[in-house]
Design an enzyme around this catalytic site. Sequence first.
Site, short mmCIF file in Angstrom:
data_model
loop_
_atom_site.label_atom_id
_atom_site.label_comp_id
_atom_site.label_asym_id
_atom_site.label_seq_id
_atom_site.Cartn_x
_atom_site.Cartn_y
_atom_site.Cartn_z
N ARG A 193 -2.40 -4.42 -10.35
CA ARG A 193 -3.38 -3.35 -10.52
C ARG A 193 -3.60 -2.70 -9.16
O ARG A 193 -3.16 -3.24 -8.13
CB ARG A 193 -4.71 -3.91 -11.04
CG ARG A 193 -5.27 -4.94 -10.10
CD ARG A 193 -6.38 -5.78 -10.65
NE ARG A 193 -6.33 -7.08 -10.00
CZ ARG A 193 -6.75 -7.34 -8.78
NH1 ARG A 193 -7.30 -6.38 -8.05
NH2 ARG A 193 -6.64 -8.54 -8.25
N ASN A 195 -5.34 -1.88 -5.81
CA ASN A 195 -6.09 -2.70 -4.85
C ASN A 195 -5.75 -4.19 -4.87
O ASN A 195 -6.31 -4.96 -4.10
CB ASN A 195 -7.60 -2.52 -4.99
CG ASN A 195 -8.03 -1.21 -4.38
OD1 ASN A 195 -7.42 -0.76 -3.39
ND2 ASN A 195 -9.01 -0.57 -4.96
N SER A 216 7.47 0.71 -2.91
CA SER A 216 6.62 1.53 -3.75
C SER A 216 6.64 2.93 -3.17
O SER A 216 7.55 3.26 -2.40
CB SER A 216 5.20 0.94 -3.73
OG SER A 216 4.36 1.64 -4.61
N ASP A 218 3.96 5.78 -1.04
CA ASP A 218 3.10 5.60 0.13
C ASP A 218 1.76 4.94 -0.22
O ASP A 218 1.11 4.36 0.64
CB ASP A 218 2.85 6.96 0.78
CG ASP A 218 4.17 7.57 1.26
OD1 ASP A 218 4.85 6.92 2.06
OD2 ASP A 218 4.50 8.68 0.81
N GLY A 219 1.36 5.03 -1.49
CA GLY A 219 0.05 4.52 -1.90
C GLY A 219 -0.11 3.02 -1.67
O GLY A 219 -1.19 2.55 -1.29
N GLU A 522 -3.60 9.73 -1.35
CA GLU A 522 -4.62 9.10 -2.20
C GLU A 522 -5.91 9.91 -2.10
O GLU A 522 -6.30 10.33 -1.01
CB GLU A 522 -4.90 7.67 -1.74
CG GLU A 522 -3.68 6.75 -1.73
CD GLU A 522 -3.18 6.44 -3.12
OE1 GLU A 522 -3.97 5.95 -3.95
OE2 GLU A 522 -1.98 6.70 -3.39
P1 ADP Z 1 3.82 6.73 -6.25
O1 ADP Z 1 4.50 7.32 -5.07
O2 ADP Z 1 4.74 6.67 -7.41
O3 ADP Z 1 2.53 7.40 -6.55
P2 ADP Z 1 2.34 4.61 -4.99
O4 ADP Z 1 2.85 3.46 -4.22
O5 ADP Z 1 1.76 5.72 -4.17
O6 ADP Z 1 3.51 5.19 -5.91
O7 ADP Z 1 1.28 4.05 -6.01
C1 ADP Z 1 0.47 4.86 -6.78
C2 ADP Z 1 -0.87 4.18 -6.97
O8 ADP Z 1 -0.72 3.00 -7.72
C3 ADP Z 1 -1.53 3.77 -5.69
O9 ADP Z 1 -2.86 4.23 -5.71
C4 ADP Z 1 -1.51 2.26 -5.72
O10 ADP Z 1 -2.64 1.74 -5.07
C5 ADP Z 1 -1.57 1.98 -7.18
N1 ADP Z 1 -1.05 0.69 -7.64
C6 ADP Z 1 -0.47 -0.30 -6.94
N2 ADP Z 1 -0.07 -1.31 -7.74
C7 ADP Z 1 -0.41 -0.94 -9.00
C8 ADP Z 1 -0.25 -1.54 -10.29
N3 ADP Z 1 0.35 -2.72 -10.43
N4 ADP Z 1 -0.70 -0.87 -11.37
C9 ADP Z 1 -1.27 0.33 -11.22
N5 ADP Z 1 -1.45 0.96 -10.05
C10 ADP Z 1 -1.02 0.34 -8.94
#
Ligand code: ADP
Length: 543
Positions: A193, A195, A216, A218-219, A522
Site C-alpha cells: 500500500r 506509505n 517503481s 519516482d513516488g 506527488e
Molecule cells: P508511477 O510512476 O507509476 O506513478 P510510483 O512509484 O510513483 O509509480 O508510485 C505511485 C504511487 O503509488 C506512489 O504514491 C506510491 O507511494 C504509491 N504506492 C507504493 N506502493 C503501493 C502499493 N503497493 N499500492 C498502491 N500504491 C502504492
Amino acid sequence: MEPGKAPPDRGVDSSPVTLYGEFTAVCNRKVRYAVSLTEKELVVQRLSSSPVQRNKVPLSLKDCVGSRAHRGEDNADPAAYFTVYFYPLRKRWMSSGTSRQRVEQCFRLAALQDPRYNLEEAEKWARAVMERSARQQSVRDGLVVMSEPSRRRIMLLVNPQSGRGQALSLYNTHVQRMLQEARLPHSLVITERQNHARELVRDADLSQWDALVIMSGDGLLFEVINGLLERPDWEEAIRTPLAILPGGSGNALAASVHHYSGATPLSSVELLLSCGFLLCKGLVSRMDLVSIHLSSGPRVFSFLSLAWGFVADVDIESEKYRHVRTARFTVGTLVKLASLRVYRGRLAYLPASPDNHNDQNNVQKTSLWPASNLDSFSRDNRCPIPEQNSCHSNNSVKITRRENGLHRRAGPPASLLPPLDRPVPGDWVVVPEEEFVLVLAMYQSHLAEDLYAAPDSALEDGLIHLLYVKAGISRAALLRLFLMMEKGTHLTTNCPHLVHTKARALRLEPQSPKGIITVDGEVVEYGPVQAEVHRGLARLITG
Ligand code: ADP
Ligand code: MG
C-alpha cells in the site's frame, strides 16, 4: 594451456595478457577457443582453419557484471565451466544510439580427467575476471568501500502497482537474473500500500543493508527518502546508498541517472537494463535533496522537482492515462493545453552565487561493491565520501512540542529560509510578475523519461534549477517548449515568456484559491511553500 602453443603476449587493447587458456564451446565440443585475459579485456578467438572465423573478439571488462565457475549437470563428466556476463553498449536495432545488451560467454574446461582440477581452473578464471572488472572502475575513484556480504545485502522494494502494474514482471524477467549474475544477494519487498515503504525504512535496522533499491516510479523513492529522514538517526540513515530501477510511469530519476552516465536517451526495458547495470557496478555518488516547507508546518524532502501550474496539473490529471505508461505526460500535456489557464501567485528566490555553478567535476564517487564479490572483504566502512554540507550541527535534531505530544523533527535544519510570515531577505530576488502558466523547480536533469527539462543540472551541483513561464504565452509557443524539452533545447529558444535561473532557496505563494502543488510528482498540501537545497545529502548508485 596446451603444450606447444604459445599464448599471445599482448591483447587487442595492447596491454599484456595475464591469463591464457584454450577451451571448448559448451554446445559443440569441436569448436575451440583461445581466451586471453588482459587488465582491460577478455579476448575470445575461435581456433579455426578459416581466417575469417579467427577474428579476435575483445569484450571490455568495464561491461562485465559478473563471472562464475561451476560443474556441469552430468556428474560423470569431469569438465568444469566458466561463464562471464557482459552488458556492452551495442547499436540499437532499427534506431539510433546504443543500448546495453546482454552477452553471456560460457567455456568448457576439461584439460584433465580430474574434476577438482578443472573446477579450480574455472574458479581461477572467474576470480581473475571479477577482480580485473572491479579494478576497471575503482582505480579512477581511489576509494573502494568494502562490506561483509555474508551479513549485509540489498533490500529491493517493488511497487506492484506502479506504471501499468508491470514492475514485478520486469523484476522477474530482467532484474533478478542480472543481480544473480553480479552475485548481489537481495531481499525482495513487494509494497502492499502507499506509505508501506516509508514506514518500513523508518523502522528498519539499516546496518543489515548495503543499499536500498527502489523498483517503481519516482513516488516510491520519495517515500523511502522521507522515511529515512524521519528517523532519529537520519544523518546516518540518509547515507544509505539508494538506487533506482525504472518500473513506473514517471521514471525521471532513472532517466537522469542514465543521462549522467553519458549514454544516449532510452526508455522502458532498455532504460531498466542501463540502470540495472549501474546498480551492479555499484558506484556511489552524492545527490542533492531539497527540503520543502509546507504552510501547515511539516517538511518533506524532495530529490527531483517542485511544480505548480501547468506541469503539476498535467502530472496529476494524467494519472488517468497511466495505461499508456510514460506517454501519459505527452497525452496529458496535449489535453491540458486545450484548457490552458493562468495561475496567480508570488515567487521569490535566493540566487545561486556564480561560484556555485558548474563545479560538478569535484563530484566524488566510491564503489559500493567490493573489488570482488568472491572473497576477501574488510571491515564495514559505509561510503566514506567526505562531507561538504553543514548538516552536522548539533542542534540538527530539533524537538518540537505539539498538541498531540512530543515530536522529534529530524532532517537537516533550514539555514536559508525566513519564517513564511516574514518578508524574504534583501539578497533574494522577488519576481515582479504575479501571473504564471507554470513554475517548476528541478534538481535533476529529467522531469520524465522524455522531458529533459534542466539540461545543465547535475546530481550534486547544490542548485535548484528554476524555470517559470509567465502568463501571456500562446498555446503554440507552450507546445513548442514542451516538444523542444525532449531534446533539452527549450532553454535556447529566447522565448520571452520563459525564465530560467539557478537558486539555492525559493518561496512560492499561490494566490489562486484552489490548485495543485507536486513534489517529485506527488501531491502535497496546497498553499505557500518554501524550499532549500541541501547539497549532496543523499547517496545514490550512479554510473
Ligand atoms: P508511477 O510512476 O507509476 O506513478 P510510483 O512509484 O510513483 O509509480 O508510485 C505511485 C504511487 O503509488 C506512489 O504514491 C506510491 O507511494 C504509491 N504506492 C507504493 N506502493 C503501493 C502499493 N503497493 N499500492 C498502491 N500504491 C502504492
Ligand atoms: Mg542538481
